[in-house]
Motif scaffolding. Structure first.
Motif, mmCIF file in Angstrom:
data_model
loop_
_atom_site.group_PDB
_atom_site.id
_atom_site.type_symbol
_atom_site.label_atom_id
_atom_site.label_comp_id
_atom_site.label_asym_id
_atom_site.label_seq_id
_atom_site.Cartn_x
_atom_site.Cartn_y
_atom_site.Cartn_z
ATOM 1 N N MET A 1 0.830 -1.212 0.000
ATOM 2 C CA MET A 1 0.000 0.000 0.000
ATOM 3 C C MET A 1 0.865 1.263 0.000
ATOM 4 N N ILE A 2 1.798 1.359 0.965
ATOM 5 C CA ILE A 2 2.778 2.443 0.972
ATOM 6 C C ILE A 2 4.158 1.824 0.875
ATOM 7 N N ILE A 3 4.913 2.212 -0.143
ATOM 8 C CA ILE A 3 6.260 1.694 -0.335
ATOM 9 C C ILE A 3 7.223 2.867 -0.465
ATOM 10 N N ALA A 4 8.237 2.883 0.394
ATOM 11 C CA ALA A 4 9.328 3.859 0.293
ATOM 12 C C ALA A 4 10.531 3.139 -0.292
ATOM 13 N N SER A 5 11.090 3.706 -1.353
ATOM 14 C CA SER A 5 12.217 3.071 -2.033
ATOM 15 C C SER A 5 13.419 3.993 -2.051
ATOM 16 N N ASN A 6 14.451 3.610 -1.298
ATOM 17 C CA ASN A 6 15.735 4.335 -1.279
ATOM 18 C C ASN A 6 15.556 5.834 -1.023
ATOM 19 N N VAL A 7 14.749 6.153 -0.022
ATOM 20 C CA VAL A 7 14.429 7.554 0.277
ATOM 21 C C VAL A 7 15.527 8.181 1.149
ATOM 22 N N SER A 8 16.041 9.305 0.684
ATOM 23 C CA SER A 8 17.051 10.049 1.443
ATOM 24 C C SER A 8 16.652 11.515 1.514
ATOM 25 N N ARG A 72 -3.736 11.783 -0.305
ATOM 26 C CA ARG A 72 -3.794 12.302 1.067
ATOM 27 C C ARG A 72 -5.211 12.211 1.643
ATOM 28 N N GLU A 73 -6.217 12.202 0.778
ATOM 29 C CA GLU A 73 -7.595 12.086 1.257
ATOM 30 C C GLU A 73 -7.842 10.743 1.938
ATOM 31 N N GLN A 74 -6.978 9.779 1.680
ATOM 32 C CA GLN A 74 -7.151 8.445 2.259
ATOM 33 C C GLN A 74 -6.360 8.256 3.550
ATOM 34 N N ILE A 75 -5.734 9.339 4.023
ATOM 35 C CA ILE A 75 -4.903 9.250 5.230
ATOM 36 C C ILE A 75 -5.491 10.101 6.347
ATOM 37 N N GLY A 76 -5.605 9.508 7.522
ATOM 38 C CA GLY A 76 -5.938 10.265 8.722
ATOM 39 C C GLY A 76 -4.668 10.447 9.537
ATOM 40 N N TYR A 77 -4.319 11.703 9.822
ATOM 41 C CA TYR A 77 -3.044 12.007 10.486
ATOM 42 C C TYR A 77 -3.288 12.667 11.833
ATOM 43 N N MET A 78 -2.681 12.115 12.856
ATOM 44 C CA MET A 78 -2.720 12.708 14.189
ATOM 45 C C MET A 78 -1.310 13.139 14.554
ATOM 46 N N PHE A 142 -9.583 10.081 12.741
ATOM 47 C CA PHE A 142 -10.463 8.965 12.412
ATOM 48 C C PHE A 142 -11.760 9.412 11.730
ATOM 49 N N LEU A 143 -12.056 10.707 11.741
ATOM 50 C CA LEU A 143 -13.390 11.214 11.399
ATOM 51 C C LEU A 143 -13.853 10.840 9.999
ATOM 52 N N PHE A 144 -12.934 10.856 9.028
ATOM 53 C CA PHE A 144 -13.338 10.663 7.632
ATOM 54 C C PHE A 144 -13.135 9.224 7.154
ATOM 55 N N ASP A 145 -13.037 8.308 8.112
ATOM 56 C CA ASP A 145 -12.932 6.877 7.819
ATOM 57 C C ASP A 145 -11.829 6.589 6.797
ATOM 58 N N PRO A 146 -10.586 7.035 7.070
ATOM 59 C CA PRO A 146 -9.497 6.853 6.110
ATOM 60 C C PRO A 146 -9.035 5.402 6.058
ATOM 61 N N SER A 147 -8.402 5.034 4.954
ATOM 62 C CA SER A 147 -7.873 3.675 4.831
ATOM 63 C C SER A 147 -6.499 3.540 5.467
ATOM 64 N N VAL A 148 -5.846 4.676 5.743
ATOM 65 C CA VAL A 148 -4.540 4.690 6.404
ATOM 66 C C VAL A 148 -4.593 5.675 7.561
ATOM 67 N N LEU A 149 -4.050 5.261 8.702
ATOM 68 C CA LEU A 149 -3.963 6.137 9.867
ATOM 69 C C LEU A 149 -2.499 6.278 10.268
ATOM 70 N N ILE A 150 -2.056 7.515 10.423
ATOM 71 C CA ILE A 150 -0.689 7.786 10.876
ATOM 72 C C ILE A 150 -0.796 8.563 12.180
ATOM 73 N N LYS A 178 -7.337 -1.839 7.766
ATOM 74 C CA LYS A 178 -6.654 -0.574 7.520
ATOM 75 C C LYS A 178 -5.171 -0.683 7.869
ATOM 76 N N LEU A 179 -4.374 0.171 7.251
ATOM 77 C CA LEU A 179 -2.958 0.281 7.580
ATOM 78 C C LEU A 179 -2.807 1.366 8.634
ATOM 79 N N ILE A 180 -2.119 1.039 9.724
ATOM 80 C CA ILE A 180 -1.931 1.985 10.814
ATOM 81 C C ILE A 180 -0.442 2.080 11.146
ATOM 82 N N LEU A 181 0.075 3.300 11.133
ATOM 83 C CA LEU A 181 1.458 3.579 11.525
ATOM 84 C C LEU A 181 1.430 4.361 12.831
#
Length: 234
Positions: A1-8, A72-78, A142-150, A178-181
């Motif tokens: 779902m989220i893949i980071a590749s060689n991020v610097s 970004r609409e699919q992410i809920g960020y706290m 959590f309000l907008f029922d996102p598929s990813v929570l950070i 859901k994916l939760i970080l």
């Protein structure tokens, strides 16, 4: 779902992310942990598009986030510390976010109700305690029922009852696939929540393991003991 590749990423001469590659899948609750200044928050902000990496790339559902900002609409960020206009009430903040999202979907008000925030809608943000601000931030994530929570240090400042309410909500959303970080310095709070651990130090990825792998490798059931045993050998 989220893949980071060689991020610097560098800020001046300081390399805060050093060739990070991780893959995060649906249905996982992943602890992103490490000491202060390890790069955790920068990695989160890079995933959110708030920081642009110097090299490497990040994909969300197979699309490079630099070219598909709608993810970004699919992410809920706290955030660790929520910052809101002092003169706005809690009700104003919720209405503002609803207007920005412009969504007609059914809202997830489980935390709004559990934290009894509807009785506080006329309270101005400048009058709120740190714990109540955290409740507002959690409810918005959590309000907008996102598929990813950070969730960045989600239980910081919460009383034990509110902390338990939030943890139960996280477990419920994980069961929905859901994916939760989650980042946290209080590892004991993560034992019942997480399925995987990403450990960072000085901008580098030390390891990304499942809880089962950690327990097998260390012989420890508790996350804090398992991490301590692994890092003592590094």
């Amino acid at each position: 779902m989220i893949i980071a590749s060689n991020v610097s990423k560098k800020f001046g001469r300081l390399k805060v992310l050093d060739n990070i590659s991780v893959a995060c899948s649906k249905g996982e609750c992943i602890a992103l942990i490490g000491p202060n200044a390890s790069g955790k928050t920068t990695l989160i902000k890079t995933i959110l598009g708030m920081v642009v990496q110097d090299s490497g790339f990040i994909t969300f559902n197979g699309n490079n986030i630099l070219h598909h900002w709608q993810y970004r609409e699919q992410i809920g960020y706290m955030p660790q510390t929520g910052r809101y206009p002092d003169n706005m009430t809690i009700g104003h903040v919720f209405n503002m976010m609803k207007d920005i999202r412009g969504t007609r979907a059914v809202l997830d008000e489980d935390l709004v109700n559990a934290f009894q925030l509807k009785a506080l809608l006329n309270k101005r943000m400048r009058t709120l305690s740190g714990g109540t601000r955290q409740k507002v931030s959690a409810s918005l994530a959590f309000l907008f029922d996102p598929s990813v929570l950070i969730l960045d240090e989600p239980t910081a400042g919460l009383d034990p009852v509110a902390s338990e309410i939030l943890k139960e909500k996280i477990i419920t959303e994980k069961k929905k696939g859901k994916l939760i970080l989650i980042t946290s310095h209080i590892l004991s709070e993560l034992d019942d929540l997480v399925t995987q651990v990403i450990y960072m130090q000085e901008g580098k990825l030390c390891f990304h393991k499942s809880i089962e792998e950690l327990r097998t490798d260390t012989g420890e059931e508790k996350l804090n003991r398992a991490i301590a045993k692994i890092m003592s050998k590094v």
